[in-house]
Design a protein around this motif. Structure first.
Motif, mmCIF file in Angstrom:
data_model
loop_
_atom_site.group_PDB
_atom_site.id
_atom_site.type_symbol
_atom_site.label_atom_id
_atom_site.label_comp_id
_atom_site.label_asym_id
_atom_site.label_seq_id
_atom_site.Cartn_x
_atom_site.Cartn_y
_atom_site.Cartn_z
ATOM 1 N N TYR A 204 6.060 -27.932 3.904
ATOM 2 C CA TYR A 204 7.458 -28.343 3.854
ATOM 3 C C TYR A 204 8.327 -27.485 4.755
ATOM 4 O O TYR A 204 9.115 -28.002 5.560
ATOM 5 C CB TYR A 204 7.954 -28.272 2.410
ATOM 6 C CG TYR A 204 9.411 -28.622 2.238
ATOM 7 C CD1 TYR A 204 9.840 -29.930 2.373
ATOM 8 C CD2 TYR A 204 10.357 -27.639 1.941
ATOM 9 C CE1 TYR A 204 11.185 -30.267 2.221
ATOM 10 C CE2 TYR A 204 11.690 -27.956 1.780
ATOM 11 C CZ TYR A 204 12.096 -29.277 1.917
ATOM 12 O OH TYR A 204 13.422 -29.602 1.771
ATOM 13 N N HIS A 205 8.188 -26.182 4.655
ATOM 14 C CA HIS A 205 9.032 -25.296 5.440
ATOM 15 C C HIS A 205 8.663 -25.330 6.925
ATOM 16 O O HIS A 205 9.548 -25.256 7.787
ATOM 17 C CB HIS A 205 8.965 -23.878 4.877
ATOM 18 C CG HIS A 205 9.504 -23.780 3.493
ATOM 19 N ND1 HIS A 205 8.697 -23.788 2.372
ATOM 20 C CD2 HIS A 205 10.778 -23.730 3.020
ATOM 21 C CE1 HIS A 205 9.448 -23.724 1.288
ATOM 22 N NE2 HIS A 205 10.713 -23.694 1.654
ATOM 23 N N THR A 206 7.389 -25.463 7.217
ATOM 24 C CA THR A 206 6.960 -25.581 8.609
ATOM 25 C C THR A 206 7.519 -26.853 9.236
ATOM 26 O O THR A 206 8.050 -26.831 10.364
ATOM 27 C CB THR A 206 5.426 -25.573 8.693
ATOM 28 O OG1 THR A 206 4.939 -24.310 8.218
ATOM 29 C CG2 THR A 206 4.941 -25.787 10.122
ATOM 30 N N LEU B 7 14.017 -19.545 4.652
ATOM 31 C CA LEU B 7 12.906 -20.047 5.456
ATOM 32 C C LEU B 7 12.002 -18.901 5.909
ATOM 33 O O LEU B 7 10.762 -19.003 5.854
ATOM 34 C CB LEU B 7 13.428 -20.815 6.666
ATOM 35 C CG LEU B 7 13.968 -22.217 6.390
ATOM 36 C CD1 LEU B 7 14.775 -22.710 7.584
ATOM 37 C CD2 LEU B 7 12.830 -23.188 6.081
ATOM 38 N N ALA B 8 12.595 -17.796 6.350
ATOM 39 C CA ALA B 8 11.804 -16.648 6.802
ATOM 40 C C ALA B 8 10.987 -16.068 5.654
ATOM 41 O O ALA B 8 9.805 -15.711 5.830
ATOM 42 C CB ALA B 8 12.724 -15.583 7.406
ATOM 43 N N GLU B 9 11.591 -15.970 4.474
ATOM 44 C CA GLU B 9 10.870 -15.437 3.312
ATOM 45 C C GLU B 9 9.706 -16.352 2.932
ATOM 46 O O GLU B 9 8.609 -15.873 2.615
ATOM 47 C CB GLU B 9 11.833 -15.295 2.132
ATOM 48 C CG GLU B 9 12.870 -14.195 2.312
ATOM 49 C CD GLU B 9 13.942 -14.217 1.246
ATOM 50 O OE1 GLU B 9 14.763 -13.277 1.217
ATOM 51 O OE2 GLU B 9 13.983 -15.181 0.432
ATOM 52 N N GLU B 10 9.945 -17.660 2.936
ATOM 53 C CA GLU B 10 8.881 -18.599 2.571
ATOM 54 C C GLU B 10 7.765 -18.594 3.619
ATOM 55 O O GLU B 10 6.578 -18.568 3.278
ATOM 56 C CB GLU B 10 9.457 -20.000 2.422
ATOM 57 C CG GLU B 10 10.440 -20.169 1.272
ATOM 58 C CD GLU B 10 9.780 -20.061 -0.092
ATOM 59 O OE1 GLU B 10 8.551 -20.266 -0.184
ATOM 60 O OE2 GLU B 10 10.499 -19.749 -1.064
ATOM 61 N N LEU C 289 4.840 -23.372 20.011
ATOM 62 C CA LEU C 289 4.997 -21.959 19.691
ATOM 63 C C LEU C 289 4.798 -21.759 18.195
ATOM 64 O O LEU C 289 4.888 -22.712 17.413
ATOM 65 C CB LEU C 289 6.352 -21.421 20.137
ATOM 66 C CG LEU C 289 7.624 -21.782 19.371
ATOM 67 C CD1 LEU C 289 8.787 -20.936 19.856
ATOM 68 C CD2 LEU C 289 7.977 -23.246 19.500
ATOM 69 N N PRO C 290 4.505 -20.521 17.755
ATOM 70 C CA PRO C 290 4.318 -20.273 16.325
ATOM 71 C C PRO C 290 5.581 -20.616 15.533
ATOM 72 O O PRO C 290 6.704 -20.405 16.013
ATOM 73 C CB PRO C 290 3.997 -18.772 16.264
ATOM 74 C CG PRO C 290 3.483 -18.438 17.620
ATOM 75 C CD PRO C 290 4.244 -19.318 18.561
ATOM 76 N N VAL C 291 5.383 -21.072 14.332
ATOM 77 C CA VAL C 291 6.523 -21.569 13.559
ATOM 78 C C VAL C 291 7.549 -20.476 13.283
ATOM 79 O O VAL C 291 8.754 -20.741 13.283
ATOM 80 C CB VAL C 291 6.049 -22.227 12.244
ATOM 81 C CG1 VAL C 291 5.354 -21.235 11.314
ATOM 82 C CG2 VAL C 291 7.227 -22.890 11.534
ATOM 83 N N ARG C 292 7.109 -19.236 13.086
ATOM 84 C CA ARG C 292 8.090 -18.172 12.821
ATOM 85 C C ARG C 292 8.934 -17.897 14.063
ATOM 86 O O ARG C 292 10.127 -17.578 13.957
ATOM 87 C CB ARG C 292 7.377 -16.901 12.361
ATOM 88 C CG ARG C 292 6.705 -17.044 11.000
ATOM 89 C CD ARG C 292 5.942 -15.794 10.623
ATOM 90 N NE ARG C 292 4.950 -16.080 9.589
ATOM 91 C CZ ARG C 292 3.902 -15.309 9.313
ATOM 92 N NH1 ARG C 292 3.715 -14.190 10.004
ATOM 93 N NH2 ARG C 292 3.045 -15.643 8.367
ATOM 94 N N ASP C 293 8.346 -18.026 15.235
ATOM 95 C CA ASP C 293 9.123 -17.864 16.466
ATOM 96 C C ASP C 293 10.064 -19.042 16.668
ATOM 97 O O ASP C 293 11.173 -18.874 17.190
ATOM 98 C CB ASP C 293 8.190 -17.709 17.663
ATOM 99 C CG ASP C 293 7.410 -16.399 17.628
ATOM 100 O OD1 ASP C 293 7.935 -15.411 17.089
ATOM 101 O OD2 ASP C 293 6.275 -16.361 18.126
#
Length: 212
Positions: A171-173, A194-197, A26-30
């Motif tokens: 890194y964040h992903t 994390l959401a902001e980055e 799934l997409p990383v933001r999800d």
């Protein structure tokens, strides 16, 4: 493998559920949205709770050596008892090449202390050992300069960022991927950062095989 459509995954953002060995994409933001949000556990923590480095496959090389061997850009020489010499590595946190293994640490992408605070305090000793020596996902353990690893310590992304800006999205992903793999929580500030980055990064799909 469970494949979630981006719209479906983002709309509900349910906590991900699956048995060890199940694979999700799934997409990383999800994936971030699906991580449980909890305050960090404050019970006493010791690195001794996470047995490492172990030689799980009995080939004479422990998990630290296995990471060094797999990530070398110039292969080291291997001597008796898996002693490594020579070789070259790239440290992605600080965009630096390192000659020989002595200047390297093996970084737990999500540090042991952070893992403890995010759920590992309730794991079995076996689960913590498996986490500390996780060779099942190349995002879990990486070779980096000792200086960058020790500056990071047990900090999460709200407290520490890679000094090399070009590593920020990766890194964040990868942080989200590891937390997803191990069913860890995020605290509210960590999730916000994390959401902001990740808002400034491609919403790439991540594929994760669940470890627990």
């Amino acid at each position: 493998m469970v494949l979630l459509a981006p719209a479906e995954a983002h709309a509900a953002a349910p906590p991900l559920a699956g048995a060890p060995g199940d694979t999700i994409t799934l997409p990383v933001r999800d994936a971030l949205a699906a991580l449980p949000v909890r305050a960090e556990d404050t019970s006493p923590y010791s690195r001794d709770a996470f047995k490492h480095w172990v030689d799980a496959d009995g080939d004479g090389c422990n998990a630290r050596a296995e990471v060094l061997k797999s990530e070398a850009v110039v292969a080291p020489e291997q001597g008796p008892r898996c002693t490594l010499s020579g070789g070259e590595w790239y440290s992605e946190y600080d965009d630096t090449y390192v000659q020989g293994p002595r200047g390297l640490d093996i970084d737990h992408r999500v540090p042991l202390g952070e893992a403890w605070e995010s759920g590992a305090f309730a794991w079995t000793a076996t689960e913590r050992e498996e986490y500390a020596n996780d060779l099942g996902d190349p995002r879990s353990l990486i070779a980096v300069t000792a200086a960058s690893n020790r500056a990071k310590g047990k900090k999460d992304p709200a407290e520490w960022q890679p000094p090399y800006a070009g590593n920020s999205c990766g890194y964040h992903t990868d942080w989200v991927a590891v937390k997803t793999r191990w069913g860890q929580s995020v605290d509210p500030v960590e999730k916000r950062v994390l959401a902001e980055e990740l808002a400034n990064c491609p919403d790439v799909p991540i594929t994760v095989t669940m470890a627990r």
